[in-house]
Design an enzyme around this catalytic site. Sequence first.
Site, short mmCIF file in Angstrom:
data_model
loop_
_atom_site.label_atom_id
_atom_site.label_comp_id
_atom_site.label_asym_id
_atom_site.label_seq_id
_atom_site.Cartn_x
_atom_site.Cartn_y
_atom_site.Cartn_z
N GLY A 170 -15.54 49.12 -46.25
CA GLY A 170 -16.23 49.11 -44.97
C GLY A 170 -17.68 48.69 -45.07
O GLY A 170 -18.18 47.91 -44.26
N HIS A 173 -17.99 45.00 -45.94
CA HIS A 173 -17.70 44.23 -44.73
C HIS A 173 -18.91 44.22 -43.80
O HIS A 173 -19.26 43.18 -43.21
CB HIS A 173 -16.48 44.82 -44.02
CG HIS A 173 -16.14 44.13 -42.74
ND1 HIS A 173 -15.57 42.88 -42.70
CD2 HIS A 173 -16.27 44.54 -41.44
CE1 HIS A 173 -15.36 42.53 -41.44
NE2 HIS A 173 -15.79 43.52 -40.66
N TYR A 174 -19.55 45.37 -43.68
CA TYR A 174 -20.75 45.50 -42.85
C TYR A 174 -21.84 44.53 -43.31
O TYR A 174 -22.44 43.81 -42.50
CB TYR A 174 -21.23 46.94 -42.91
CG TYR A 174 -22.63 47.18 -42.39
CD1 TYR A 174 -22.90 47.16 -41.03
CD2 TYR A 174 -23.68 47.44 -43.28
CE1 TYR A 174 -24.17 47.40 -40.55
CE2 TYR A 174 -24.96 47.68 -42.81
CZ TYR A 174 -25.20 47.65 -41.44
OH TYR A 174 -26.47 47.88 -40.98
N LEU A 175 -22.11 44.50 -44.61
CA LEU A 175 -23.15 43.60 -45.14
C LEU A 175 -22.80 42.14 -44.88
O LEU A 175 -23.66 41.33 -44.53
CB LEU A 175 -23.34 43.85 -46.63
CG LEU A 175 -23.98 45.17 -47.03
CD1 LEU A 175 -24.06 45.29 -48.55
CD2 LEU A 175 -25.37 45.32 -46.42
N LYS A 178 -23.29 41.40 -41.14
CA LYS A 178 -24.71 41.35 -40.79
C LYS A 178 -25.35 40.05 -41.27
O LYS A 178 -26.16 39.45 -40.56
CB LYS A 178 -25.46 42.55 -41.39
CG LYS A 178 -25.03 43.89 -40.82
CD LYS A 178 -25.35 44.03 -39.35
CE LYS A 178 -26.79 44.34 -39.09
NZ LYS A 178 -27.04 44.66 -37.65
#
Length: 269
Positions: A170, A173-175, A178
């Site tokens: 997670g 994936h966030y990085l 962004k």
Amino acid sequence: MVRPAFAPPCSTVAGASLAQTVQTRRAGVSVPVEHHMSTNEDIAAMKVFQIGASAGVGLRLAGLLAERGDEVTGMYRTPAKAETVRAVGAIPVAGDLVSDSVEELARKMAGHESVVFSAGAHGTGLANTTAIDGQGLRNAAEAAALAGVRRFVLVSVFPEAGRARERTEGFEHYLKVKKAADAFLTCTDLHWFIVRPGTLLDTPGTGHVAAGQAIEYGTVPRDDVAAFLAATLHAPELDRDIVELTSGDTPVPQAVAGLATRIGRRSDH
């Protein structure tokens, strides 16, 4: 100004033809266009539209801007957050990055001079991260262009954030999402500015930061991120650049003034 070397060519970023898309949408949507950016002679107050104004950095920023005399509209998703936004002096407006169309978002933004995007999925799942931090940012940027709001400030993330902890699917994936959002924004014709804070803290702010295009990783209180954003909104020289932000030794006003001088000088060449 030359774009950062790490940004992919705009031709490879989905939505690179944003200007053409906006022209097409404007044909069927009635919104004011081409609102001015404040200049050094016109920085007493501005109309700011905040996405992500009901919590965290965004709520702190709304309070600072309202206290300074700016007219702040804070978008919220859940009805319970309306009073939270109103309590800090901002005008609450209901909206949803996922379900609202670009045209609907543009109507909400119309008449404002700047947009600040600090919304996020906050660890609620990969799909939400993609929808809010990724597609939500793209929708907001397109809406700003459609509404004629030229200034767009994005709160992103420090590239080294969270590397000391266990890496999860997670968070990785966030990085990735962004970074893709940052790249998309740099390929628009908006007067964008991206702030990448280090790991956010809820401890009281010190009013002192370190800020630059490439600085060592660290933490930073949400209070100080909000103060930095408030100052950058009234520094038009901070245009089409990416700045990393952590706690440091420089008072926020001096940090912003120093960046404005360096970036403004570079853009003159």
